[in-house]
Design an enzyme around this catalytic site. Structure first.
Site: not given
Length: 598
Positions: A165, A442-444
């Site tokens: 992604m 990471y990933e928010g």
């Protein structure tokens, strides 16, 4: 050198004895035939693969890292990684929980998550290559066109192709409304996409013939902000109508990020120079489509920290039993030796038990969430599907933030158990700490997760999802409220359950008057909510253990579960009191600080 033993008994306890997963599966026609023997057989083989194939590559992969050939834009992964991936595909692991329509085995997501826990314990950097593919698969299942599904899903299911992604750009991270990557329509249903993406995990490698990139970009008529983002599927190699690979698409790795951890995974900067892609979902609605993959990734990152917590605990425990240092304060324990093993010291035990408790709680939460995902997708009752989806949405930021915060604390504690040997590379502990620290970002970031929980998932729906969680807690309290043996586990969660409504309402009211109040309280609020969830889960685990012991079981496994639960409620759960106090302290001491931060 570190070691790893798959925690099969712990997994089976949560799956079969706490949540009775196979009984739950019987209500879902898709999984009705999945029985205990099937689950256990899959877990055993998955554990063997993780321990024997990927774990031996963990330290060497961290040492070697990935290398980029700037002339060809090709990335070389650490020695053995590609061969391990080949064995993964050959064993059918990529297809485990994918739909049989696309060549999958059609097993529950809950089993897939247990597979990934063990893979993350064994080698988080390697696991990210197939892990991201599963997220791309889910996004295309939910929002892809029939042609996209036909083209990409069988290959992602089999593992012949991998996925990524592509969200982040050099000037924007979480604030995707700022992204600048452009998508120009060609006129034949395709788009030429130009821009730069960074921090793309598994963005380039030689494992497979093709990589399927899901890319966020803006159409020419896109409104500003997050409402103007579209999602495109952009393959590394163009795919012909007959499914064969065509010419190279101009999406190239231009640099590898030099990270503090997960060195074995290629975290890439990607340049798109008119790369050809097709639209996924509706124009300007790409963020909603990408959230399918992002939410899957957030559950996955929590699973990464669970895996690291487990393997760090196993090695710290083994070391503490063998390492001789000083004598016990209460008298010699190893009288035939020059000193006692450090496991006799209270603070060493506290560090070990912290890791054990955080692993047990995280595993129970992961199994609960994966069961909810299975229900949300496949239960025949619409109300069950809706309720499950709402509850897992509430729990997702808790999984991502609470579990990764705890994972970093646990791996740090386990490294501390090793003393000076903890920061020496060959013991493996410092790598677990470095890898775990990344998971919080990471990933928010975990602050973003906290804002999502409090602002969107709790206050945004007037507490509807929180009430569903409260109902679960309330049912357990009502069931065991008069059981004296359960009082030490039930009373704390009953009290916190009552306090949460007032606590939430108070913060919501202050936030209505000043939105900074929500921002100031959010991180503390998420940890309080996390302890409510963990407290509920530990109470359920204690409930099972007490029943087994009452039935005459002398298995020390159940005694260990009780002791872990008691430690959690005595030493970790009380954190809620300071958290609620600091959350209520408000934003003034943070925002009225211009002189300090000038």
């Amino acid at each position: 050198m570190p070691t790893y033993t798959p925690p099969l008994r712990d997994m089976q306890f949560v799956m079969h004895e706490v949540f009775h997963l196979t009984d739950e599966f019987k209500a879902m026609p898709r999984y009705a035939e999945v029985d205990v023997d099937t689950v256990n057989a899959v877990l055993q083989e998955a554990g063997r693969f993780a321990a024997e194939v990927t774990f031996p590559l963990n330290i060497s992969g961290d040492t070697e890292g990935c290398q980029l050939d700037t002339a060809t834009h090709e990335v070389t992964t650490p020695k053995g990684f590609k061969e391990a991936y080949g064995k993964y595909v050959e064993g059918g692991w990529a297809a485990l929980s994918c739909d049989p329509e696309f060549g999958g085995q059609g097993l529950p997501f809950a089993l897939n998550q247990c597979l990934y826990e063990m893979l993350n314990s064994a080698n988080q950097a390697w696991t990210m290559y197939p892990g991201l593919s599963h997220g791309a698969y889910e996004a295309l299942v939910a929002h892809g066109t029939d042609e996209q599904k036909k083209t990409y899903l069988p290959k992602l299911t089999s593992g012949e192709w991998t996925g990524t992604m592509c969200l982040t750009e050099p000037h924007c991270g979480t604030d995707l409304g700022l992204l600048r990557t452009k998508a120009e329509p060609v006129g034949d249903g395709t788009y030429r996409i130009t821009g730069n993406k960074i921090f793309i995990s598994a963005g380039e490698h030689g494992f497979t013939d093709n990589i399927v990139h899901l890319v966020l970009a803006r159409l020419p008529d896109a409104p500003k902000g997050s409402k103007g983002i579209s999602l495109f599927v952009v393959p590394k190699f163009k795919v012909s109508a007959d499914g064969s690979l065509g010419e190279r698409n101009p999406i190239f790795c231009t640099a590898l990020e030099h990270k503090m951890g997960i060195h074995g995974n290629a975290t890439c900067a990607l340049a798109l120079d008119g790369a050809v892609g097709t639209l996924v979902g509706e124009p300007h609605k790409g963020l909603a489509a990408m959230f399918v993959m992002m939410n899957a990734a957030r559950l996955g990152v929590g699973n990464q920290s669970l895996g690291l917590t487990e393997v760090a605990f196993q090695n710290a425990l083994a070391y503490a039993k063998e390492r001789l240092q000083m004598r016990s304060l209460s008298g010699k324990k190893a009288k035939d030796k020059e000193a006692d093993p450090i496991i006799v010291h209270p603070d060493v035990r506290k560090m070990l038990l912290t890791a054990r408790a955080y692993a047990d709680g995280a595993r129970a939460l992961q199994v609960l969430c994966s069961l909810l995902v299975d229900k949300a997708h496949h239960h025949p009752d619409e109300k069950v599907r809706k309720d499950s989806d709402q509850l897992v949405a509430l729990l997702t930021p808790i999984v991502k933030a609470f579990v990764t915060d705890n994972g970093f604390a646990a791996t740090n504690a386990c490294m501390q158990v090793f003393g000076g040997h903890g920061y020496i590379k060959e013991w493996g502990m410092e790598q677990f700490v470095r890898d775990a620290r990344i998971n919080m970002i990471y990933e928010g970031t975990n602050t973003v997760q906290s804002l999502d929980l409090l602002g969107r998932k709790v206050l945004g729906d007037q507490g509807a999802a929180l009430k569903k969680l409260g109902k679960l807690v309330g049912q357990l309290v009502q069931e065991e409220g008069v059981n004296e043996a359960m009082a030490e586990f039930i009373n704390p969660i009953a009290l916190l359950g009552e306090q949460m409504t007032k606590f939430t309402t108070e913060i919501g009211f202050k936030g209505f008057q000043n939105p900074d109040e929500v921002g100031a309280a959010a991180v503390d609020y998420l940890r309080v909510a996390g302890h409510l969830v963990f407290g509920y889960l530990f109470a359920r685990m204690a409930q099972v253990a007490l029943r087994k012991i009452a039935e005459g079981s002398t298995d020390p496994f159940y005694t260990a579960k009780l002791q872990t639960a008691r430690f959690y409620f005595a030493k970790l759960f009380p954190e809620i009191h300071s958290l609620m106090r600091t959350a209520r302290a408000g934003s003034k001491s943070l925002m009225d600080t211009d002189a300090v931060l000038a």
